[in-house]
Design a protein around this motif. Structure first.
Motif, PDB file in Angstrom:
ATOM      1  N   GLN A   2       0.811  -1.207   0.000  1.00  0.00           N
ATOM      2  CA  GLN A   2       0.000   0.000   0.000  1.00  0.00           C
ATOM      3  C   GLN A   2       0.843   1.255   0.000  1.00  0.00           C
ATOM      4  O   GLN A   2       0.326   2.358  -0.244  1.00  0.00           O
ATOM      5  N   LYS A   3       2.130   1.098   0.280  1.00  0.00           N
ATOM      6  CA  LYS A   3       3.018   2.258   0.153  1.00  0.00           C
ATOM      7  C   LYS A   3       3.124   2.688  -1.307  1.00  0.00           C
ATOM      8  O   LYS A   3       3.365   3.855  -1.599  1.00  0.00           O
ATOM      9  N   LEU A   4       2.985   1.730  -2.197  1.00  0.00           N
ATOM     10  CA  LEU A   4       3.075   2.061  -3.632  1.00  0.00           C
ATOM     11  C   LEU A   4       1.702   2.563  -4.090  1.00  0.00           C
ATOM     12  O   LEU A   4       0.867   1.808  -4.556  1.00  0.00           O
ATOM     13  N   LYS A   5       1.508   3.860  -3.902  1.00  0.00           N
ATOM     14  CA  LYS A   5       0.179   4.413  -4.175  1.00  0.00           C
ATOM     15  C   LYS A   5      -0.327   4.137  -5.594  1.00  0.00           C
ATOM     16  O   LYS A   5      -1.463   3.695  -5.777  1.00  0.00           O
ATOM     17  N   PRO A   6       0.482   4.364  -6.631  1.00  0.00           N
ATOM     18  CA  PRO A   6      -0.055   4.207  -7.987  1.00  0.00           C
ATOM     19  C   PRO A   6      -0.605   2.805  -8.231  1.00  0.00           C
ATOM     20  O   PRO A   6      -1.596   2.622  -8.928  1.00  0.00           O
ATOM     21  N   LEU A   7       0.057   1.821  -7.626  1.00  0.00           N
ATOM     22  CA  LEU A   7      -0.387   0.452  -7.830  1.00  0.00           C
ATOM     23  C   LEU A   7      -1.805   0.279  -7.293  1.00  0.00           C
ATOM     24  O   LEU A   7      -2.627  -0.409  -7.884  1.00  0.00           O
ATOM     25  N   TRP A   8      -2.100   0.961  -6.190  1.00  0.00           N
ATOM     26  CA  TRP A   8      -3.395   0.786  -5.562  1.00  0.00           C
ATOM     27  C   TRP A   8      -4.499   1.494  -6.316  1.00  0.00           C
ATOM     28  O   TRP A   8      -5.672   1.285  -6.043  1.00  0.00           O
ATOM     29  N   TRP A   9      -4.089   2.339  -7.220  1.00  0.00           N
ATOM     30  CA  TRP A   9      -5.121   2.897  -8.092  1.00  0.00           C
ATOM     31  C   TRP A   9      -5.843   1.797  -8.864  1.00  0.00           C
ATOM     32  O   TRP A   9      -7.012   1.913  -9.175  1.00  0.00           O
ATOM     33  N   PHE A  10      -5.068   0.750  -9.132  1.00  0.00           N
ATOM     34  CA  PHE A  10      -5.699  -0.324  -9.899  1.00  0.00           C
ATOM     35  C   PHE A  10      -6.777  -1.025  -9.098  1.00  0.00           C
ATOM     36  O   PHE A  10      -7.627  -1.685  -9.636  1.00  0.00           O
ATOM     37  N   ARG A  11      -6.683  -0.876  -7.769  1.00  0.00           N
ATOM     38  CA  ARG A  11      -7.674  -1.561  -6.949  1.00  0.00           C
ATOM     39  C   ARG A  11      -9.070  -1.014  -7.233  1.00  0.00           C
ATOM     40  O   ARG A  11     -10.068  -1.707  -7.064  1.00  0.00           O
ATOM     41  N   ILE A  12      -9.117   0.251  -7.638  1.00  0.00           N
ATOM     42  CA  ILE A  12     -10.454   0.797  -7.905  1.00  0.00           C
ATOM     43  C   ILE A  12     -10.978   0.347  -9.275  1.00  0.00           C
ATOM     44  O   ILE A  12     -11.939   0.901  -9.796  1.00  0.00           O
ATOM     45  N   LEU A  13     -10.327  -0.641  -9.817  1.00  0.00           N
ATOM     46  CA  LEU A  13     -10.849  -1.340 -10.995  1.00  0.00           C
ATOM     47  C   LEU A  13     -11.133  -0.410 -12.183  1.00  0.00           C
ATOM     48  O   LEU A  13     -12.248   0.066 -12.348  1.00  0.00           O
ATOM     49  N   PRO A  14     -10.104  -0.113 -12.940  1.00  0.00           N
ATOM     50  CA  PRO A  14     -10.198   0.935 -13.963  1.00  0.00           C
ATOM     51  C   PRO A  14     -11.447   0.871 -14.846  1.00  0.00           C
ATOM     52  O   PRO A  14     -12.216   1.829 -14.885  1.00  0.00           O
ATOM     53  N   PHE A  15     -11.650  -0.257 -15.471  1.00  0.00           N
ATOM     54  CA  PHE A  15     -12.761  -0.298 -16.433  1.00  0.00           C
ATOM     55  C   PHE A  15     -14.102  -0.317 -15.727  1.00  0.00           C
ATOM     56  O   PHE A  15     -15.054   0.322 -16.141  1.00  0.00           O
ATOM     57  N   GLU A  16     -14.109  -1.047 -14.604  1.00  0.00           N
ATOM     58  CA  GLU A  16     -15.338  -1.136 -13.824  1.00  0.00           C
ATOM     59  C   GLU A  16     -15.806   0.261 -13.423  1.00  0.00           C
ATOM     60  O   GLU A  16     -16.971   0.632 -13.579  1.00  0.00           O
ATOM     61  N   THR A  17     -14.830   1.061 -12.912  1.00  0.00           N
ATOM     62  CA  THR A  17     -15.167   2.408 -12.475  1.00  0.00           C
ATOM     63  C   THR A  17     -15.658   3.237 -13.649  1.00  0.00           C
ATOM     64  O   THR A  17     -16.639   3.975 -13.552  1.00  0.00           O
ATOM     65  N   PHE A  18     -14.944   3.093 -14.737  1.00  0.00           N
ATOM     66  CA  PHE A  18     -15.337   3.827 -15.928  1.00  0.00           C
ATOM     67  C   PHE A  18     -16.778   3.486 -16.323  1.00  0.00           C
ATOM     68  O   PHE A  18     -17.601   4.381 -16.562  1.00  0.00           O
ATOM     69  N   TYR A  19     -17.079   2.179 -16.321  1.00  0.00           N
ATOM     70  CA  TYR A  19     -18.428   1.783 -16.713  1.00  0.00           C
ATOM     71  C   TYR A  19     -19.451   2.327 -15.731  1.00  0.00           C
ATOM     72  O   TYR A  19     -20.477   2.872 -16.120  1.00  0.00           O
ATOM     73  N   MET A  20     -19.116   2.176 -14.414  1.00  0.00           N
ATOM     74  CA  MET A  20     -20.111   2.571 -13.419  1.00  0.00           C
ATOM     75  C   MET A  20     -20.314   4.074 -13.423  1.00  0.00           C
ATOM     76  O   MET A  20     -21.382   4.568 -13.110  1.00  0.00           O
ATOM     77  N   LYS A  21     -19.251   4.832 -13.759  1.00  0.00           N
ATOM     78  CA  LYS A  21     -19.370   6.281 -13.721  1.00  0.00           C
ATOM     79  C   LYS A  21     -19.946   6.839 -15.009  1.00  0.00           C
ATOM     80  O   LYS A  21     -20.750   7.778 -14.987  1.00  0.00           O
ATOM     81  N   PHE A  22     -19.502   6.306 -16.135  1.00  0.00           N
ATOM     82  CA  PHE A  22     -19.802   6.976 -17.398  1.00  0.00           C
ATOM     83  C   PHE A  22     -20.743   6.206 -18.310  1.00  0.00           C
ATOM     84  O   PHE A  22     -21.326   6.776 -19.200  1.00  0.00           O
ATOM     85  N   ILE A  23     -20.855   4.926 -18.125  1.00  0.00           N
ATOM     86  CA  ILE A  23     -21.741   4.175 -19.017  1.00  0.00           C
ATOM     87  C   ILE A  23     -23.057   3.838 -18.314  1.00  0.00           C
ATOM     88  O   ILE A  23     -24.133   4.048 -18.855  1.00  0.00           O
ATOM     89  N   VAL A  24     -22.936   3.337 -17.097  1.00  0.00           N
ATOM     90  CA  VAL A  24     -24.158   2.871 -16.425  1.00  0.00           C
ATOM     91  C   VAL A  24     -25.104   4.028 -16.084  1.00  0.00           C
ATOM     92  O   VAL A  24     -26.294   3.926 -16.362  1.00  0.00           O
ATOM     93  N   PRO A  25     -24.618   5.169 -15.493  1.00  0.00           N
ATOM     94  CA  PRO A  25     -25.586   6.240 -15.196  1.00  0.00           C
ATOM     95  C   PRO A  25     -26.312   6.764 -16.425  1.00  0.00           C
ATOM     96  O   PRO A  25     -27.547   6.877 -16.384  1.00  0.00           O
ATOM     97  N   PRO A  26     -25.599   7.086 -17.506  1.00  0.00           N
ATOM     98  CA  PRO A  26     -26.369   7.539 -18.673  1.00  0.00           C
ATOM     99  C   PRO A  26     -27.316   6.464 -19.174  1.00  0.00           C
ATOM    100  O   PRO A  26     -28.433   6.756 -19.598  1.00  0.00           O
ATOM    101  N   PHE A  27     -26.848   5.228 -19.081  1.00  0.00           N
ATOM    102  CA  PHE A  27     -27.716   4.145 -19.539  1.00  0.00           C
ATOM    103  C   PHE A  27     -28.971   4.064 -18.677  1.00  0.00           C
ATOM    104  O   PHE A  27     -30.084   3.945 -19.175  1.00  0.00           O
TER     105      PHE A  27
END
Lengths: 744, 102, 172
Positions: free
Chosen positions: A625-650
């Motif tokens: 967890q000291k390696l912050k950038p790596l933990w960005w991946f934990r927020i699941l890049p594509f999943e987040t993208f879908y949930m933020k930008f595809i699912v709400p408009p849908f």
């Protein structure tokens, strides 16, 4: 008797299993849980084993018949003579499909047996095995179909089974009260629809262009058209055959990204781990998710022709290259995400996505045999790992259960961990399990090392073949995949250490117990396969055997390379047209192999070093967890993208369509105002005007005219015999007069 | 002195037939109507026999034989009918037998 | 075919008898006129060289059938119809039409007869004895003869049925 004619039995056995468990299995289990489970589970297992035996017989038949592909017809499925449209349901027995059959039924049988132990005590025991047999049935349809449409039937069928099995425990809810399992099933189904859409479009295009969906016919027509530089007409448009092939293959890629969990549609696979672990092992690791690879390898002719057509997609890239990059990036991305997972099955899920990326990349680079090789070995060791993780979870649950009873009886110990939700899949609560579950530990170690690519285990050979091919043909892909391979070794080291080494971090882990024999035996068999799986296509061995049998190379089994050669023709385009080339096996490159082995060992060692005594308790933060950038991946890049930008408009669109368009406009306005009012006024017109005056008038008019006429005529019927006699006399005289008139 | 030819017989037959048919049409006594029918049959018979004589063929006489047989049967049934009707209606006025009135 | 004077005399008798039958108000008189008419016609048959038919005419028609008629008339007491003297408008029209039709029939027949100029056929002298007639009957008309037998049987049964008096208590 020809063993080929046994092929329909391949499908019949699982179908019988489905019927048995679906219709009467439940009665057995309800009558007597112990005996019933044995009947239900072993019946399904025996059906899977039966299919495996048939697959072996087909394998031997192919050996005996010089690897000739054979079409075994079952029925004429669709037959429209006027449109010259025939889709037979037939089984295609060739080296590629038999390879898949052996994997599906072989690994499937082992997992069936394992599941008898794993699902013990589940109230829906027979339902589980119904779905399992149904899955085997559809998976065999997928790999055995001789046309794309039959393949698609299996493709949809396994998708259905995947949905059913992910949401098998559909009534389970998480802490927030959400039905996570059912949601995961729906997610898998919906995401897969996107890919299936591509498949359907591809088949439409294919039928338009080639007037057939049968593998052999399509490939032959495609090669012929490509040689002639054919232009396909689409009504007003026309496109050269290369463009059409690129479109078809790109749409196939879309289908494969759905089924085989690649960027951008991989998001369903990690959630699919909500299903029972045998399901994760069989469907979401070993077989179903590889159907995308099977599709690409099966369509290798089309992909190679698309490669020859050059960079058609936006003028930048050809489909196979796109396939390779998609696979490579998926491999890397999923490998990175796997670092950040605490759920033992999620790690394996991302690992599966990553390994599928390897296979897709291999297929994209044209290393079809390497892709199939990795598919087979991956089926062995990933099934092993999943089943191992299932064994671990089973042990942890057992330990937790034991602990619960213990504290309950003695009335001591800290009660607060009772109330805290316990997740038997969380690796942070594990540790030190190697002493508690020795068999599971050893087989898990074999699986992890095989996956990491440590020689001489199976994974090393298959992964290295892909890397060697990449090194030779596509350097960028090679580099990405090499990094992904390092990631693989690292996260497997992390998982091994967190699970089996160190000290137990939870009371449940202290009381964990080894799983029953029924579960460990399949694990040991799979571990054996994971160790020796590399023999299937050992580089030097296959080359030596090919040289030794130069005169009749087709006569005996030469490893996957020589075996699959009969299904995967290699050719290249030259001035004279298509040239068929002899298959040249990739020879192990010592440099590549050495580098990757070294990196894997270093990564494993690094993982053990980083986690040498951490985390100490379940609540400790992860060292990474000291390696912050790596933990960005934990927020699941594509999943987040879908949930933020595809699912709400849908959702907004769906709501708008549902309430504004459907309800307000369509129901209220169109239905009520337009259609109903028009209908009512029309009906009023019909009733009051048309019916009253037109119909009634006509009918009554006819009636009164008839009545009047009858009243008139009635008066002639006086009832006086003499009047009638007068009529007769009149007739006689008239006749006489007529004769007279005729005479003169 | 004119020769009696077949035409004479035919003419006589026609006259008797007409008188018979007038009887059928005009009389209201069922028995007389019946007798008129008999006379019409007789006029036809006369024509048959005359033709048989004229053509030198016995078939005409054979036909008359059949006609007489049928007429006898008809009279038997017809008179039985009249008797039956008289029993119910106490009348043989043909105009009172109008059950067929529409 | 015979003497025209005899023919004319007989014809006058026959027509007169027929008219008498038609016009008699008493049914018994009508029946007796009809007997005269039938006998006259029987004489015509003899002049036409049909002795067997003449005998049948006298015995069956003038004898049996007319006796039956007289018997029924007297049985029913139906010498005269009661209360039929009124002649309504409808009856007048009926009579007029009937008369007109009869006139047309006679005229048309007369027209046909006077127009015909068919030559006399020299009739061959054929055997018209009852033996010849019987041979002809059984040689060429066996089946109709049998059917006639059935017809008579049926008529006989029919007469039984019609004239059977209903027993008491049985209506309609």
């Amino acid at each position: 008797m020809n063993a080929y004619s046994l092929a329909p039995l391949l499908l019949l056995f699982p179908a019988i299993g489905v019927l048995f468990n679906g219709l009467i299995g439940r009665r057995f289990v309800e009558a007597d849980a112990k005996v019933g489970e044995r009947w239900s589970g072993w019946f399904a297992s025996l059906m899977a084993i039966g299919s495996f035996v048939i697959a072996v017989l087909l394998f031997l038949s192919l050996q005996a018949n010089e690897f000739q592909a054979m079409i075994v017809p079952i029925i004429d499925w669709i037959s429209i003579p006027s449109a010259n449209f025939y889709i037979p349901w037939a089984i295609r027995v060739d080296t590629l499909s038999v390879t898949m059959m052996l994997v599906v039924t072989g690994v499937g049988s082992l997992i069936h047996i394992y599941a008898i132990g794993y699902m013990h005590g589940d109230p829906n025991f027979s339902r589980f095995f119904t779905y399992f047999s149904l899955f085997i049935f559809f998976m065999l349809i997928l790999v055995s179909g001789s046309t794309y449409l039959v393949l698609f039937v299996g493709w949809e069928g396994v998708g259905l089974c995947s949905f059913l099995l992910i949401s098998f425990w559909f009534d389970r809810t998480n802490a927030a009260g959400k039905a996570m399992n059912a949601d995961a099933g729906r997610k898998a189904f919906i995401v897969n629809r996107v890919g299936d859409f591509g498949m359907i479009l591809a088949m439409f295009l294919m039928f338009w262009a080639f007037r057939s969906l049968e593998f052999g016919a399509v490939f032959n027509t495609a090669v012929e058209m490509f040689e002639q530089g054919h232009v396909v007409e689409f009504g007003l448009f026309s496109a050269p055959i290369g463009t059409v092939l690129t479109a078809i293959t790109a749409l196939f890629l879309l289908g494969a990204t759905g089924k085989s969990a690649q960027i951008p549609l991989y998001v369903w696979l990690p959630d699919a781990m909500a299903g029972p672990t045998p399901v994760s092992a069989l469907i979401h690791a070993a077989t179903m998710v590889t159907s995308g690879i099977y599709l690409i390898v099966r369509s290798n002719v089309l992909f190679e022709l698309a490669r020859e057509s050059g960079p058609v997609i936006f003028g930048v890239i050809s489909t196979p290259d796109l396939v390779a990059y998609v696979g490579a990036f998926t491999g890397l991305l999923a490998g990175l995400i796997a670092f950040t997972q605490f759920d033992i099955k999620k790690v394996l899920a991302y690992s599966t996505v990553s390994q599928l990326g390897f296979m897709i990349a291999a297929a994209g680079m044209g290393a079809y045999v390497a892709a199939m090789f990795h598919l087979v070995t991956h089926a062995f060791f990933k099934a092993l790992l999943f089943l191992g993780s299932g064994s671990v979870i089973h042990g942890m649950e057992h330990g937790h259960h034991h602990l619960h009873e213990h504290t309950h009886d003695d009335h001591h110990g800290d009660g607060h961990h009772e109330e805290a939700p316990f997740d038997p899949q969380d690796m942070r609560t594990m540790g030190g399990l190697r002493h508690k579950m020795p068999t599971t530990f050893w087989v898990y170690l074999v699986g992890a090392l095989a996956l990491s690519g440590i020689p001489p285990l199976a994974g090393f050979w298959s992964k290295d073949e892909i890397l060697a091919h990449g090194n030779e043909h596509a350097l960028v892909v090679y580099v990405i995949l090499a990094i992904a391979a390092v990631c693989t070794a690292f996260y497997m080291g992390r998982q091994l250490h967190m699970t089996f080494f160190g000290e137990p971090r939870h009371a449940a882990a202290e009381h964990a117990q080894e799983s029953p024999r029924l579960m460990t035996t399949p694990l040991i068999v799979l571990a054996g396969l994971a160790i020796v799986g590399g023999l299937l296509n050992l580089p030097y061995l296959t080359q030596a055997m090919a040289e030794a049998n130069h005169n009749h190379p087709a006569g005996i089994f030469l490893g996957l390379e020589g075996w699959l050669e009969h299904s995967i023709k290699s050719f290249e385009l030259s001035e004279e047209g298509i040239l068929h080339l002899p298959h040249t096996p990739i020879v192990l490159s010592p440099v590549v192999a050495g580098i990757s082995t070294l990196l894997a060992v270093l990564a494993l060692g690094g993982a053990f070093y980083v986690y040498r005594n951490k985390p100490e308790t379940a609540a400790d933060p992860d060292p990474l967890q000291k390696l912050k950038p790596l933990w960005w991946f934990r927020i699941l890049p594509f999943e987040t993208f879908y949930m933020k930008f595809i699912v709400p408009p849908f959702n907004w669109l769906a709501n708008w369509l549902a309430f504004a368009v459907d309800w307000n406009f369509w129901h209220d306005f169109v239905h009520n105002n337009l259609i109903r009012d028009m209908f009512v006024s029309f009906a009023t017109f019909l009733a009051d005007v048309f019916d009253k005056f037109g119909v009634d008038g006509t009918v009554n008019g006819i009636g009164s005219v008839t009545k009047g006429l009858a009243g008139g005529i009635r008066r002639t019927q006086t009832g006086f015999a003499r009047t009638y006699a007068l009529g007769v006399f009149l007739g006689a005289v008239a006749l006489l007069a007529y004769f007279l008139w005729v005479l003169y | 002195m004119p020769e009696v030819t077949i035409d004479w017989y035919i003419a006589l037959s026609v006259i008797l037939f007409t008188i018979g048919s007038l009887g059928v049409l005009l009389r209201r006594n069922a028995i007389i109507v019946f007798m008129s029918v008999e006379m019409m049959l007789n006029s036809a018979n006369l024509a048959f026999v005359a033709f048989a004589r004229h053509l030198g063929d016995l078939d005409g006489q054979v036909l008359v034989f059949f006609v007489i047989t049928v007429a006898a049967a008809e009279v038997a049934v017809g008179l039985a009918l009249i008797v039956a009707i008289f029993r119910t209606k106490k009348s043989i006025n043909i105009d009172e037998m109008n059950l067929l009135k529409g | 075919m015979g003497n025209p004077i005899i023919f004319l005399l007989l014809a006058i008798v026959a027509i007169g008898a027929a008219v008498g039958m038609l016009t008699s108000h008493n049914a018994v008189h009508s029946a007796l006129y009809l007997v005269l008419n039938f006998v006259t016609i029987g004489v015509f048959y003899i002049t036409l060289n049909a002795p067997f038919i003449a005998m049948v005419q006298i015995t069956v028609y003038a004898g049996a059938i007319m006796v039956l008629f007289l018997f029924v008339i007297m049985l029913l007491g139906a010498e005269q119809l009661r209360g039929v003297t009124d002649v309504k408008g409808g009856e007048r029209v009926h009579r007029a039409v009937a008369g007109l039709l009869a006139a047309v029939l006679l005229l048309a027949s007369a027209l046909l007869l006077f127009q015909s100029d068919a030559p006399e056929i020299a009739a061959a002298a054929i055997d018209t004895s009852p033996t010849a007639l019987g041979l002809r009957l059984f040689a060429g008309y066996v089946f109709p003869f049998e059917v006639t037998g059935v017809l008579l049987l049926a008529a006989m049964i029919g007469v039984f049925v019609f004239s059977k008096t209903k027993k008491r208590g049985q209506d309609a």
